[in-house]
Design a protein around this motif. Sequence first.
Motif, mmCIF file in Angstrom:
data_model
loop_
_atom_site.group_PDB
_atom_site.id
_atom_site.type_symbol
_atom_site.label_atom_id
_atom_site.label_comp_id
_atom_site.label_asym_id
_atom_site.label_seq_id
_atom_site.Cartn_x
_atom_site.Cartn_y
_atom_site.Cartn_z
ATOM 1 N N GLU A 82 4.395 71.690 26.164
ATOM 2 C CA GLU A 82 3.136 72.207 25.619
ATOM 3 C C GLU A 82 2.099 72.394 26.725
ATOM 4 O O GLU A 82 1.387 73.387 26.762
ATOM 5 N N SER A 83 2.047 71.433 27.622
ATOM 6 C CA SER A 83 1.107 71.530 28.754
ATOM 7 C C SER A 83 1.455 72.725 29.646
ATOM 8 O O SER A 83 0.573 73.478 30.067
ATOM 9 N N ARG A 86 0.444 75.866 27.840
ATOM 10 C CA ARG A 86 -1.004 76.080 27.948
ATOM 11 C C ARG A 86 -1.372 76.575 29.343
ATOM 12 O O ARG A 86 -2.204 77.467 29.513
ATOM 13 N N SER A 87 -0.715 76.009 30.348
ATOM 14 C CA SER A 87 -0.975 76.412 31.729
ATOM 15 C C SER A 87 -0.581 77.875 31.950
ATOM 16 O O SER A 87 -1.329 78.634 32.576
ATOM 17 N N GLU A 89 -0.353 80.208 29.634
ATOM 18 C CA GLU A 89 -1.296 81.035 28.873
ATOM 19 C C GLU A 89 -2.621 81.173 29.621
ATOM 20 O O GLU A 89 -3.201 82.252 29.684
ATOM 21 N N LYS A 90 -3.083 80.071 30.180
ATOM 22 C CA LYS A 90 -4.330 80.093 30.948
ATOM 23 C C LYS A 90 -4.180 80.994 32.173
ATOM 24 O O LYS A 90 -5.070 81.795 32.488
#
Length: 183
Positions: A82-83, A86-87, A89-90
Amino acid sequence: MMSTISPVFSAEPSLATFVPAFETGFTPWDISHLFSIFDSSLEPIQSPAHDFASRNPTSSDVAPTEENTDERKKKRKLSNRESAKRSREKKQKHLEEMSIQLNQLKTQNHELTNQLRYVSYHCQRTNTENERLRLENRILQDKLLNIRQVLMFRQIERSLNCSTWPCDNSTVLTVQQDPSMIY
């Protein structure tokens, strides 16, 4: 030997207590049955002794089992995935923003280049026109100087020819001109 403490009423039903106290200072902790009168939806409060036991498990509870280890690894992997997502996507969002900014800067650069060409063209035209006018001014000044010289020579010639002439047989008229009046 046993005395009671009067009930304390508060906005929070869980804070209202009616606790029997012993002269020795020992107070029993399980008093949840006293609150059933006020609110039947309240859950019983765990006694600190029970809470202490839950915080200090026995040695058989402490030993990690393979299931617990596998479960923790799965949770950690899931958390890491998940991290990482998110990374990514960022990072993707950042790249998109940079791409938009790049396009805006390219457009702005193109517009500024066009403006610079326009100003440079007009500047060059103005410089060329100025040079032409300077040359024309110089030519006109030279012509004016030549005309003045011709006029001056003519006036001098006229003054030499006409300065002395007989008005009658007995009188001679002499005319003198001031050289500063020629201009």
